[in-house]
Design a protein around this motif. Sequence first.
Motif, PDB file in Angstrom:
ATOM      1  N   LEU A  43      -6.487  -2.347   3.010  1.00 21.79           N
ATOM      2  CA  LEU A  43      -5.245  -1.976   2.328  1.00 21.79           C
ATOM      3  C   LEU A  43      -5.147  -2.616   0.950  1.00 21.79           C
ATOM      4  O   LEU A  43      -4.679  -2.001  -0.002  1.00 21.79           O
ATOM      5  CB  LEU A  43      -4.028  -2.379   3.179  1.00 21.79           C
ATOM      6  CG  LEU A  43      -3.813  -1.557   4.444  1.00 21.79           C
ATOM      7  CD1 LEU A  43      -2.708  -2.170   5.290  1.00 21.79           C
ATOM      8  CD2 LEU A  43      -3.468  -0.107   4.096  1.00 21.79           C
ATOM      9  N   THR A  44      -5.575  -3.863   0.871  1.00 19.75           N
ATOM     10  CA  THR A  44      -5.502  -4.559  -0.408  1.00 19.75           C
ATOM     11  C   THR A  44      -6.403  -3.891  -1.441  1.00 19.75           C
ATOM     12  O   THR A  44      -6.000  -3.677  -2.583  1.00 19.75           O
ATOM     13  CB  THR A  44      -5.891  -6.040  -0.232  1.00 19.75           C
ATOM     14  OG1 THR A  44      -4.994  -6.646   0.704  1.00 19.75           O
ATOM     15  CG2 THR A  44      -5.812  -6.787  -1.561  1.00 19.75           C
ATOM     16  N   ARG A  45      -7.588  -3.525  -1.028  1.00 22.39           N
ATOM     17  CA  ARG A  45      -8.505  -2.819  -1.935  1.00 22.39           C
ATOM     18  C   ARG A  45      -7.916  -1.484  -2.348  1.00 22.39           C
ATOM     19  O   ARG A  45      -7.964  -1.093  -3.510  1.00 22.39           O
ATOM     20  CB  ARG A  45      -9.868  -2.596  -1.260  1.00 22.39           C
ATOM     21  CG  ARG A  45     -10.782  -3.793  -1.365  1.00 22.39           C
ATOM     22  CD  ARG A  45     -12.169  -3.479  -0.841  1.00 22.39           C
ATOM     23  NE  ARG A  45     -12.207  -3.236   0.601  1.00 22.39           N
ATOM     24  CZ  ARG A  45     -12.600  -2.101   1.160  1.00 22.39           C
ATOM     25  NH1 ARG A  45     -12.980  -1.087   0.410  1.00 22.39           N
ATOM     26  NH2 ARG A  45     -12.621  -1.953   2.485  1.00 22.39           N
ATOM     27  N   ALA A  59       0.834  -1.207   0.000  1.00 20.01           N
ATOM     28  CA  ALA A  59       0.000   0.000   0.000  1.00 20.01           C
ATOM     29  C   ALA A  59       0.867   1.255   0.000  1.00 20.01           C
ATOM     30  O   ALA A  59       0.596   2.214  -0.731  1.00 20.01           O
ATOM     31  CB  ALA A  59      -0.927  -0.007   1.217  1.00 20.01           C
ATOM     32  N   ALA A  69       2.353   1.660  -3.410  1.00 21.65           N
ATOM     33  CA  ALA A  69       1.358   2.073  -4.400  1.00 21.65           C
ATOM     34  C   ALA A  69       1.032   3.554  -4.221  1.00 21.65           C
ATOM     35  O   ALA A  69       0.880   4.300  -5.196  1.00 21.65           O
ATOM     36  CB  ALA A  69       0.096   1.221  -4.245  1.00 21.65           C
ATOM     37  N   THR A  92      -4.773  -0.580  -2.382  1.00 19.36           N
ATOM     38  CA  THR A  92      -3.602  -0.764  -3.245  1.00 19.36           C
ATOM     39  C   THR A  92      -4.027  -1.047  -4.679  1.00 19.36           C
ATOM     40  O   THR A  92      -3.435  -0.522  -5.625  1.00 19.36           O
ATOM     41  CB  THR A  92      -2.738  -1.924  -2.714  1.00 19.36           C
ATOM     42  OG1 THR A  92      -2.337  -1.635  -1.375  1.00 19.36           O
ATOM     43  CG2 THR A  92      -1.506  -2.123  -3.579  1.00 19.36           C
TER      44      THR A  92
END
Lengths: 148, 148
Positions: free
Chosen positions: B136-138, A21, A24, B140
Amino acid sequence: MLGHVNALLLDNQVCFAVHAAARAMDGVYRRELAELGLTYPQYLVMLVLWERDQVTVKELGAALRLDSGTLSPLLKRLEAAGFVRRERSASDERSVLVRLTEQGTELRQAATRVPGRILEATGLELSEVLELSGTLTRMTRSLTQAVS
Amino acid sequence: MLGHVNALLLDNQVCFAVHAAARAMDGVYRRELAELGLTYPQYLVMLVLWERDQVTVKELGAALRLDSGTLSPLLKRLEAAGFVRRERSASDERSVLVRLTEQGTELRQAATRVPGRILEATGLELSEVLELSGTLTRMTRSLTQAVS
DNA sequence: GCCAATTAAATTGTGCACAATCAAGTTGTA
DNA sequence: TACAACTTGATTGTGCACAATTTAATTGGC
């Protein structure tokens, strides 16, 4: 308890998520800050100065949790770009005061367009952003204490 | 809409939180991985290899979202440390296959102690960790798409 | 089969982040 | 007052992360 296989996967999942994150976000900042001629760490320094002009390197370090190894060259480049000025403090010659130039002050106007674009790029709702911020802040505090 | 003052403060709050969290986590990893003789990025590479030995640099890059500018020297150092071996692929001579050495394989055992310590250092509950990971994954994914 | 287009990894260049060290300046104690 | 202890910021060294470029190999189209 987690077996070693699952533990390593979980590690990969959550810690890598933070890592990924941050990278990114760095990427989006790189694009958005290019027209200002700033890198993200430099932008952070400018944020501090826009809030309170004339701070010492030590104070900058405290605000951004960076040491002089990082700040010295960074400030050198910001000075070379004409955004800041560095001067020895008269009251304590070890200290260096960092001040905005007129050019640095004027940059703030252009910078106001950045946050909205970044937040938009996150794809998160404002409520999610606030909760995320809170969780991360708590976690950072805990992590910081763990190494001190 | 947010005025420029508030926007810059909010930016400082959430984006800096991600940045600071990643760095704090880096710090804890540095301490925990020192006895293994690995840096965090190297540890990530090893995680991939422990899951699936013999991958190309390209595949490593895809898994970790790193380019060869970062991976080449990193793998070079891992090879020098005796943890991996790099060989040209016979079927495509542009490709380089990365394999674990016996030493690299044995390192996995010591590595299983790391995740628990990191997670403990976060000070978060498991449920918080999982939710954080998801958010965080979303984020990123969204950020990554924003620059492509 | 030939060659332009594409691909994989290495290299070059730049900026960061941290650990360790250093030089100069300041503070605290005897 | 003198000097040890501490502080501030710069420097040195190392490893990363990305952009741009290069070299060699492979693929695709004619």
